[in-house]
Design a protein around this motif. Sequence first.
Motif, PDB file in Angstrom:
ATOM      1  N   LEU A   1     -36.247  30.670  34.866  1.00 51.60           N
ATOM      2  CA  LEU A   1     -36.621  29.325  35.295  1.00 51.60           C
ATOM      3  C   LEU A   1     -35.449  28.370  35.093  1.00 51.60           C
ATOM      4  CD1 LEU A   1     -38.904  27.422  36.321  1.00 51.60           C
ATOM      5  CD2 LEU A   1     -39.387  26.950  33.910  1.00 51.60           C
ATOM      6  N   ARG A   2     -35.009  27.757  36.171  1.00 54.64           N
ATOM      7  CA  ARG A   2     -33.971  26.729  36.137  1.00 54.64           C
ATOM      8  C   ARG A   2     -34.683  25.406  36.408  1.00 54.64           C
ATOM      9  NH1 ARG A   2     -28.271  27.004  37.665  1.00 54.64           N
ATOM     10  NH2 ARG A   2     -28.671  29.208  37.944  1.00 54.64           N
ATOM     11  N   ALA A   3     -34.778  24.558  35.354  1.00 57.59           N
ATOM     12  CA  ALA A   3     -35.590  23.339  35.478  1.00 57.59           C
ATOM     13  C   ALA A   3     -34.943  22.191  34.712  1.00 57.59           C
ATOM     14  CB  ALA A   3     -36.989  23.600  34.920  1.00 57.59           C
ATOM     15  N   TRP A   4     -35.317  21.054  34.877  1.00 57.33           N
ATOM     16  CA  TRP A   4     -35.767  20.237  35.982  1.00 57.33           C
ATOM     17  C   TRP A   4     -34.604  19.373  36.401  1.00 57.33           C
ATOM     18  CZ3 TRP A   4     -40.303  20.474  38.529  1.00 57.33           C
ATOM     19  CH2 TRP A   4     -41.350  21.172  37.942  1.00 57.33           C
ATOM     20  N   GLN A   5     -34.374  19.264  37.693  1.00 56.40           N
ATOM     21  CA  GLN A   5     -33.280  18.449  38.216  1.00 56.40           C
ATOM     22  C   GLN A   5     -33.856  17.518  39.274  1.00 56.40           C
ATOM     23  OE1 GLN A   5     -29.930  20.735  39.481  1.00 56.40           O
ATOM     24  NE2 GLN A   5     -28.789  18.963  40.161  1.00 56.40           N
ATOM     25  N   GLY A   6     -33.622  16.218  39.087  1.00 59.84           N
ATOM     26  CA  GLY A   6     -34.156  15.227  40.013  1.00 59.84           C
ATOM     27  C   GLY A   6     -33.084  14.631  40.891  1.00 59.84           C
ATOM     28  N   HIS A   7     -33.508  14.124  42.039  1.00 61.22           N
ATOM     29  CA  HIS A   7     -32.571  13.531  43.000  1.00 61.22           C
ATOM     30  C   HIS A   7     -33.147  12.244  43.557  1.00 61.22           C
ATOM     31  CE1 HIS A   7     -30.041  17.036  42.790  1.00 61.22           C
ATOM     32  NE2 HIS A   7     -31.156  17.764  42.820  1.00 61.22           N
ATOM     33  N   LYS A   8     -32.450  11.151  43.283  1.00 67.38           N
ATOM     34  CA  LYS A   8     -32.882   9.839  43.756  1.00 67.38           C
ATOM     35  C   LYS A   8     -32.611   9.653  45.239  1.00 67.38           C
ATOM     36  CE  LYS A   8     -31.843   7.710  39.322  1.00 67.38           C
ATOM     37  NZ  LYS A   8     -31.015   6.695  38.644  1.00 67.38           N
ATOM     38  N   ILE A   9     -31.502  10.236  45.742  1.00 65.90           N
ATOM     39  CA  ILE A   9     -31.115  10.024  47.144  1.00 65.90           C
ATOM     40  C   ILE A   9     -30.788  11.308  47.907  1.00 65.90           C
ATOM     41  CG2 ILE A   9     -30.376   7.625  46.945  1.00 65.90           C
ATOM     42  CD1 ILE A   9     -27.568   8.513  46.377  1.00 65.90           C
ATOM     43  N   ASP A  10     -30.618  12.403  47.212  1.00 65.65           N
ATOM     44  CA  ASP A  10     -30.269  13.670  47.863  1.00 65.65           C
ATOM     45  C   ASP A  10     -31.532  14.387  48.339  1.00 65.65           C
ATOM     46  OD1 ASP A  10     -28.839  15.873  48.738  1.00 65.65           O
ATOM     47  OD2 ASP A  10     -28.316  16.594  46.740  1.00 65.65           O
ATOM     48  N   ASN A  11     -31.459  14.980  49.509  1.00 68.84           N
ATOM     49  CA  ASN A  11     -32.504  15.863  50.021  1.00 68.84           C
ATOM     50  C   ASN A  11     -32.052  17.289  49.761  1.00 68.84           C
ATOM     51  OD1 ASN A  11     -34.555  14.552  52.440  1.00 68.84           O
ATOM     52  ND2 ASN A  11     -32.926  13.277  51.606  1.00 68.84           N
ATOM     53  N   LYS A  12     -32.987  18.145  49.379  1.00 63.89           N
ATOM     54  CA  LYS A  12     -32.696  19.551  49.119  1.00 63.89           C
ATOM     55  C   LYS A  12     -33.472  20.425  50.096  1.00 63.89           C
ATOM     56  CE  LYS A  12     -30.041  19.196  45.521  1.00 63.89           C
ATOM     57  NZ  LYS A  12     -28.665  19.643  45.567  1.00 63.89           N
ATOM     58  N   TYR A  13     -32.828  21.504  50.501  1.00 62.20           N
ATOM     59  CA  TYR A  13     -33.439  22.520  51.356  1.00 62.20           C
ATOM     60  C   TYR A  13     -33.205  23.854  50.664  1.00 62.20           C
ATOM     61  CZ  TYR A  13     -33.440  18.927  54.950  1.00 62.20           C
ATOM     62  OH  TYR A  13     -33.648  17.771  55.648  1.00 62.20           O
ATOM     63  N   PHE A  14     -34.277  24.638  50.468  1.00 60.43           N
ATOM     64  CA  PHE A  14     -34.181  25.899  49.757  1.00 60.43           C
ATOM     65  C   PHE A  14     -34.575  27.057  50.675  1.00 60.43           C
ATOM     66  CE2 PHE A  14     -35.180  22.774  46.374  1.00 60.43           C
ATOM     67  CZ  PHE A  14     -34.033  22.928  45.611  1.00 60.43           C
ATOM     68  N   TYR A  15     -33.738  28.111  50.657  1.00 54.48           N
ATOM     69  CA  TYR A  15     -33.964  29.295  51.488  1.00 54.48           C
ATOM     70  C   TYR A  15     -33.716  30.537  50.641  1.00 54.48           C
ATOM     71  CZ  TYR A  15     -33.472  32.536  55.433  1.00 54.48           C
ATOM     72  OH  TYR A  15     -33.625  33.581  56.309  1.00 54.48           O
ATOM     73  N   CYS A  16     -34.729  31.368  50.491  1.00 54.40           N
ATOM     74  CA  CYS A  16     -34.627  32.590  49.695  1.00 54.40           C
ATOM     75  C   CYS A  16     -33.949  33.683  50.523  1.00 54.40           C
ATOM     76  CB  CYS A  16     -36.017  33.044  49.245  1.00 54.40           C
ATOM     77  SG  CYS A  16     -35.983  34.499  48.178  1.00 54.40           S
TER      78      CYS A  16
END
Length: 145
Positions: free
Chosen positions: A48-63
């Motif tokens: 588990l890699r946790a927790w990272q927040g983003h005020k202005i960045d959008n994230k896209y995750f692809y396995c």
Amino acid sequence: MPKENKYPQLIKGGLHTDHRGQLSFVNDMKFDAIERFYIINNSAEHPLRAWQGHKIDNKYFYCIQGVIKVHYVKIDNWESPSKDLKVESVLLSATESNILHIPEGYANAIESLEVGSKLISFSTLHLDRISEDDVRFDSDMWTVY
């Protein structure tokens, strides 16, 4: 990539298999706002890699290998977020070709469900602006399910 999407969204893709092998695709993903990407492979000892927040960045995750669960919470207060925020989760698998979009305003945690799982993380924020965006929280801040 939808414009002004303020809620996490699964962008569906597909797979094509024939005698030559397999092709994975997500044709509805638009890369015009992507600035950079990373490939994440959590260790077997710490899945588990946790927790990272983003005020202005959008994230896209692809396995791209194995199975990964992406957990996320909508941050209510960046300086002192509630520990009672609702954790939502999406399962991503290399056997399905989907991309999870998490817009700005959320924190995420990435959990490998199989040893050797790998995830590509696409980001919309340029590298020189990370210091104004990246917020780290304790790994036990919110409980994942």
